[in-house]
Motif scaffolding. Structure first.
Motif, PDB file in Angstrom:
ATOM      1  N   LYS A 204      15.521  65.735  35.091  1.00  0.00           N
ATOM      2  CA  LYS A 204      16.078  66.970  35.655  1.00  0.00           C
ATOM      3  C   LYS A 204      15.375  67.332  36.958  1.00  0.00           C
TER       4      LYS A 204
ATOM      5  N   SER B 159      17.264  73.817  32.725  1.00  0.00           N
ATOM      6  CA  SER B 159      18.617  73.576  32.208  1.00  0.00           C
ATOM      7  C   SER B 159      19.685  74.378  32.945  1.00  0.00           C
TER       8      SER B 159
ATOM      9  N   ALA C 281      16.633  65.961  20.331  1.00  0.00           N
ATOM     10  CA  ALA C 281      16.209  67.365  20.230  1.00  0.00           C
ATOM     11  C   ALA C 281      16.912  68.175  21.307  1.00  0.00           C
TER      12      ALA C 281
ATOM     13  N   SER D 220      17.097  72.029  22.984  1.00  0.00           N
ATOM     14  CA  SER D 220      16.402  73.321  22.967  1.00  0.00           C
ATOM     15  C   SER D 220      16.933  74.280  24.021  1.00  0.00           C
ATOM     16  N   SER D 221      16.685  73.999  25.303  1.00  0.00           N
ATOM     17  CA  SER D 221      17.291  74.858  26.329  1.00  0.00           C
ATOM     18  C   SER D 221      18.671  74.339  26.706  1.00  0.00           C
ATOM     19  N   GLY D 222      19.038  73.164  26.223  1.00  0.00           N
ATOM     20  CA  GLY D 222      20.424  72.701  26.297  1.00  0.00           C
ATOM     21  C   GLY D 222      20.813  71.859  27.505  1.00  0.00           C
ATOM     22  N   GLY D 223      19.897  71.707  28.463  1.00  0.00           N
ATOM     23  CA  GLY D 223      20.254  70.947  29.661  1.00  0.00           C
ATOM     24  C   GLY D 223      20.460  69.471  29.377  1.00  0.00           C
ATOM     25  N   THR D 224      19.639  68.937  28.490  1.00  0.00           N
ATOM     26  CA  THR D 224      19.777  67.531  28.123  1.00  0.00           C
ATOM     27  C   THR D 224      21.156  67.305  27.490  1.00  0.00           C
TER      28      THR D 224
ATOM     29  N   THR E 170      12.490  62.194  23.709  1.00  0.00           N
ATOM     30  CA  THR E 170      12.438  63.028  24.911  1.00  0.00           C
ATOM     31  C   THR E 170      11.008  63.377  25.333  1.00  0.00           C
ATOM     32  N   GLY E 171       9.993  62.767  24.674  1.00  0.00           N
ATOM     33  CA  GLY E 171       8.611  62.936  25.140  1.00  0.00           C
ATOM     34  C   GLY E 171       7.816  63.983  24.374  1.00  0.00           C
TER      35      GLY E 171
HETATM   36  C1  LIG Z   1      12.377  70.301  26.662  1.00  0.00           C
HETATM   37  C2  LIG Z   1      12.291  69.268  25.630  1.00  0.00           C
HETATM   38  C3  LIG Z   1      13.404  68.956  24.822  1.00  0.00           C
HETATM   39  C4  LIG Z   1      14.687  69.719  24.859  1.00  0.00           C
HETATM   40  O1  LIG Z   1      15.461  69.481  26.016  1.00  0.00           O
HETATM   41  P1  LIG Z   1      16.432  70.612  26.522  1.00  0.00           P
HETATM   42  O2  LIG Z   1      17.084  70.065  27.715  1.00  0.00           O
HETATM   43  O3  LIG Z   1      15.568  71.816  26.795  1.00  0.00           O
HETATM   44  O4  LIG Z   1      17.399  70.937  25.435  1.00  0.00           O
HETATM   45  C5  LIG Z   1      13.280  67.928  23.901  1.00  0.00           C
HETATM   46  N1  LIG Z   1      12.123  67.250  23.763  1.00  0.00           N
HETATM   47  C6  LIG Z   1      11.036  67.529  24.507  1.00  0.00           C
HETATM   48  C7  LIG Z   1       9.799  66.744  24.257  1.00  0.00           C
HETATM   49  C8  LIG Z   1      11.079  68.550  25.474  1.00  0.00           C
HETATM   50  O5  LIG Z   1       9.991  68.820  26.195  1.00  0.00           O
END
Ligand SMILES: *Cc1c(COP(=O)(O)O)cnc(C)c1O
Length: 341
Positions: free
Chosen positions: A49, A151, A183, A185-189, A312-313
């Protein structure tokens, strides 16, 4: 169709490999996409991003970047590294309480020279405006503001690209992927992946595991995804539509609350590490992979399915959450103590 500019921050394509041992053990074809290996200050999904967000900041001649997150925010850590690489100052608005120990992501923020402002999450908007106002006076111009998790309609391009990338990998490897689990969370992925799936005609179904049930105080995660997708479609004249039917979010695993480690996350971390030598994180990928293991056990996926977990780390969080993840006595009794008597 328009396309925003980007800078280089990570190493792509990230590896896509088979989880050989877990596939055998669990009786499914399991794969993993290693976005923990994007390479920017311990990597993670925010790197993709930020390639777009930092390009936008430079285009707007900003001198500083500001973003928000939890004390252990992976997004804040990667934003700090990205900003520094391009010569920008970085200010992080992190949620109180300020921890006694600076560990994990927060420690890395310090190495990267980020300036931290501790704010009250309940007064987020008001405190954000105050800090931004003060920084405007300090820099003589508005700093570049990146929303939580990056995001927005710019940041999501990282995951539009990522779908193009994985589609090519799937073809080169000659494999089929029926489901992609990650995962959210904020939805951008998830927003980027949904748009990418349509633009590049990816077959796999996308399944986001909700991590934070209170991510947005005023709207659901679906609503945020829908709004961001609509905005991007207008802004960049994308030849697709996105509706709520395109959004699949599993909400069964977020009840403990954000950043609370339960047996689900702990078991996921140990399972992945002991079988594959791959480390997950306690907040995001531990929860999402824990959810996926539970879904496998409950028969959510048809037998013989091919399922990819998108890593995603977030591993710096392992150190900050060490007390929740590990007790010395747990492993002590089974270990060899040859030299201890
Ligand atoms: C931010 C994050 C996510 C979630 O991604 P979003 O784009 O916020 O939904 C997933 N895994 C890790 C490790 C993150 O840091």
């Amino acid at each position: 169709m328009k396309h925003p500019d980007k800078v280089t921050l990570g190493f792509f394509p990230t590896p896509l490999t088979k989880l050989e041992n877990l596939s055998k053990k669990l009786g499914y074809q399991l794969f993993i996409k290693r976005d923990d290996l994007t390479g920017l200050a311990f990597g993670g999904n925010k790197t993709r991003k930020l390639e777009y967000l930092i390009a936008d900041a430079l285009y707007k001649h900003s001198k500083a970047v500001v973003t928000i997150g939890a004390a252990q925010s992976n997004h804040a850590r990667q934003t700090a590294a990205a900003a520094k690489k391009y010569g920008l100052d970085v200010h992080l608005l992190l949620f109180k309480p300020e921890p006694e120990q600076y560990d994990g992501n927060l420690l890395i923020d310090m190495f990267l020279g980020a300036k931290v402002h501790w704010i009250d999450r309940n007064k987020l908007y008001e405190q954000q405006l105050r800090v931004l106002g003060a920084l405007k006076d300090c820099y003589g111009q508005n700093p570049y503001f990146i929303p939580m998790g990056g995001s927005n309609e710019i940041g999501i391009w990282g995951y539009i690209d990522a779908i193009d990338e994985i589609k090519t990998q799937i073809e080169l490897l000659g494999i089929d992927i029926d489901y992609i689990v990650f995962a959210s969370s904020s939805g951008g992925t998830q927003t980027g992946m949904i748009i990418g799936k349509k633009l590049f005609d990816l077959k796999a179904q996308l399944i986001g595991i909700e991590i934070d049930k209170n991510m947005y105080p005023d709207k659901s995660l679906e609503q945020h995804i829908l709004n961001t997708a609509k905005y991007a479609i207008d802004e960049f004249e994308l030849p697709i539509t996105v509706t709520s039917d395109d959004i699949n979010i599993i909400k069964d695993y977020d009840s403990a609350g954000y950043g609370i480690v339960t047996d689900l996350e702990k078991n996921a971390i140990y399972t992945m590490a002991e079988n594959e030598g791959i480390l997950l994180d306690p907040v995001y990928t531990g929860r999402a992979f824990g959810g996926m293991l539970d879904m496998l056990e409950k028969g959510y996926f048809p037998k013989g399915s091919s399922i990819l977990f998108w890593h995603t780390g977030g591993q710096p969080g392992l150190f900050a959450y060490k007390d929740d993840l590990f007790e010395k006595t747990e492993i002590g009794k089974d270990n060899l103590h040859i030299l201890n008597d």
